[in-house]
Design a protein around this motif. Structure first.
Motif, short mmCIF file in Angstrom:
data_model
loop_
_atom_site.label_atom_id
_atom_site.label_comp_id
_atom_site.label_asym_id
_atom_site.label_seq_id
_atom_site.Cartn_x
_atom_site.Cartn_y
_atom_site.Cartn_z
N GLY A 44 -8.52 8.03 -5.26
CA GLY A 44 -7.93 6.77 -4.79
C GLY A 44 -6.48 6.96 -4.36
N ILE A 45 -5.76 7.78 -5.11
CA ILE A 45 -4.38 8.11 -4.74
C ILE A 45 -4.35 8.88 -3.43
CG2 ILE A 45 -2.34 9.44 -5.43
CD1 ILE A 45 -3.11 8.70 -8.35
N ALA A 46 -5.32 9.78 -3.26
CA ALA A 46 -5.41 10.53 -1.99
C ALA A 46 -5.70 9.59 -0.83
CB ALA A 46 -6.49 11.60 -2.10
N ASN A 47 -6.54 8.59 -1.06
CA ASN A 47 -6.81 7.60 -0.01
C ASN A 47 -5.57 6.76 0.29
OD1 ASN A 47 -9.45 8.17 0.72
ND2 ASN A 47 -10.27 6.99 -0.99
N LEU A 48 -4.79 6.47 -0.73
CA LEU A 48 -3.54 5.74 -0.53
C LEU A 48 -2.57 6.57 0.32
CD1 LEU A 48 -1.92 3.19 -1.25
CD2 LEU A 48 -1.08 4.43 -3.23
N LEU A 49 -2.52 7.88 0.05
CA LEU A 49 -1.70 8.77 0.88
C LEU A 49 -2.22 8.84 2.31
CD1 LEU A 49 -1.02 11.66 -1.64
CD2 LEU A 49 0.65 10.03 -0.73
N LEU A 50 -3.53 8.80 2.49
CA LEU A 50 -4.10 8.78 3.83
C LEU A 50 -3.68 7.53 4.57
CD1 LEU A 50 -6.15 9.94 5.94
CD2 LEU A 50 -7.86 8.54 4.81
N PHE A 51 -3.72 6.39 3.89
CA PHE A 51 -3.29 5.13 4.48
C PHE A 51 -1.81 5.21 4.88
CE2 PHE A 51 -1.54 0.83 4.07
CZ PHE A 51 -2.36 0.14 4.94
N ALA A 52 -0.99 5.75 3.98
CA ALA A 52 0.44 5.88 4.28
C ALA A 52 0.67 6.83 5.45
CB ALA A 52 1.19 6.37 3.05
N ASP A 53 -0.10 7.90 5.50
CA ASP A 53 0.08 8.90 6.55
C ASP A 53 -0.32 8.35 7.93
OD1 ASP A 53 0.52 11.28 7.87
OD2 ASP A 53 -1.29 12.25 7.14
N LEU A 54 -1.45 7.69 8.00
CA LEU A 54 -1.97 7.28 9.31
C LEU A 54 -1.55 5.88 9.75
CD1 LEU A 54 -5.57 8.77 9.11
CD2 LEU A 54 -3.51 9.76 10.11
N ILE A 55 -1.25 4.99 8.82
CA ILE A 55 -0.95 3.61 9.19
C ILE A 55 0.55 3.30 9.04
CG2 ILE A 55 -1.44 1.19 8.71
CD1 ILE A 55 -3.80 2.71 9.94
N ILE A 56 1.12 3.60 7.88
CA ILE A 56 2.51 3.22 7.63
C ILE A 56 3.49 4.16 8.33
CG2 ILE A 56 4.24 2.87 5.82
CD1 ILE A 56 1.95 2.07 3.96
N TYR A 57 3.29 5.47 8.19
CA TYR A 57 4.16 6.47 8.82
C TYR A 57 3.35 7.33 9.79
CZ TYR A 57 6.84 5.26 4.64
OH TYR A 57 7.49 4.59 3.66
N PRO A 58 2.99 6.80 10.95
CA PRO A 58 2.11 7.57 11.85
C PRO A 58 2.77 8.81 12.46
CG PRO A 58 2.79 5.52 12.88
CD PRO A 58 3.32 5.49 11.48
N GLY A 59 4.08 8.88 12.48
CA GLY A 59 4.75 10.04 13.08
C GLY A 59 4.86 11.22 12.15
N SER A 60 4.73 10.99 10.87
CA SER A 60 4.87 12.09 9.90
C SER A 60 3.50 12.69 9.59
CB SER A 60 5.52 11.58 8.61
OG SER A 60 4.65 10.68 7.97
N SER A 61 3.52 13.81 8.89
CA SER A 61 2.27 14.45 8.51
C SER A 61 2.29 14.72 7.01
CB SER A 61 2.08 15.76 9.26
OG SER A 61 0.91 16.41 8.82
#
Length: 86
Positions: A44-61
Motif C-alpha cells: 500500500g505504501i508502494a502504491n502511495l509512492l506510485l500515486f505521488a510519482d505519477l500524479i503529484i510529482y509527474p516530472g520526478s522519478s
C-alpha cells in the motif's frame, strides 16, 4: 482523472486487505496472517509512492524508491512463507 481514481482505489484496496488480514491475525494468531498483513501494508505504501510519482510529482522519478519498497514487501511475505510454514 481516471488514473487518479485507479491509483487511489489501488491504495485503498491494499490497505483494506492489510486491515482485514491484521484483524484475522488478532483472532487466529496465525503468524502467516501477520506476515501477509505486513506485506500488504508495505505494498500500500508502494502504491502511495506510485500515486505521488505519477500524479503529484509527474516530472520526478521515484522508480528506484518504489521498486525498493515493493521488493521489501515481497521479501516480508517470502520470509513468512519460508520460516513460518511449520
Amino acid at each position: 482523472m481516471i488514473p487518479t481514481i485507479v491509483y487511489t482505489l489501488c491504495i485503498f484496496t491494499c490497505l483494506g486487505c492489510a486491515l482485514l488480514l491484521w484483524r484475522a491475525y488478532r483472532e487466529a494468531h496465525s503468524r502467516l496472517l501477520l506476515w501477509s498483513a505486513l506485506c500488504f501494508l508495505i505494498l500500500g505504501i508502494a502504491n502511495l509512492l506510485l500515486f505521488a510519482d505519477l500524479i503529484i510529482y509527474p516530472g520526478s522519478s521515484l522508480l528506484a524508491l518504489r521498486s525498493s519498497v515493493t521488493l521489501c514487501g515481497i521479501l516480508v511475505l517470502l520470509y513468512g512463507l519460508i520460516f513460518e510454514s511449520n
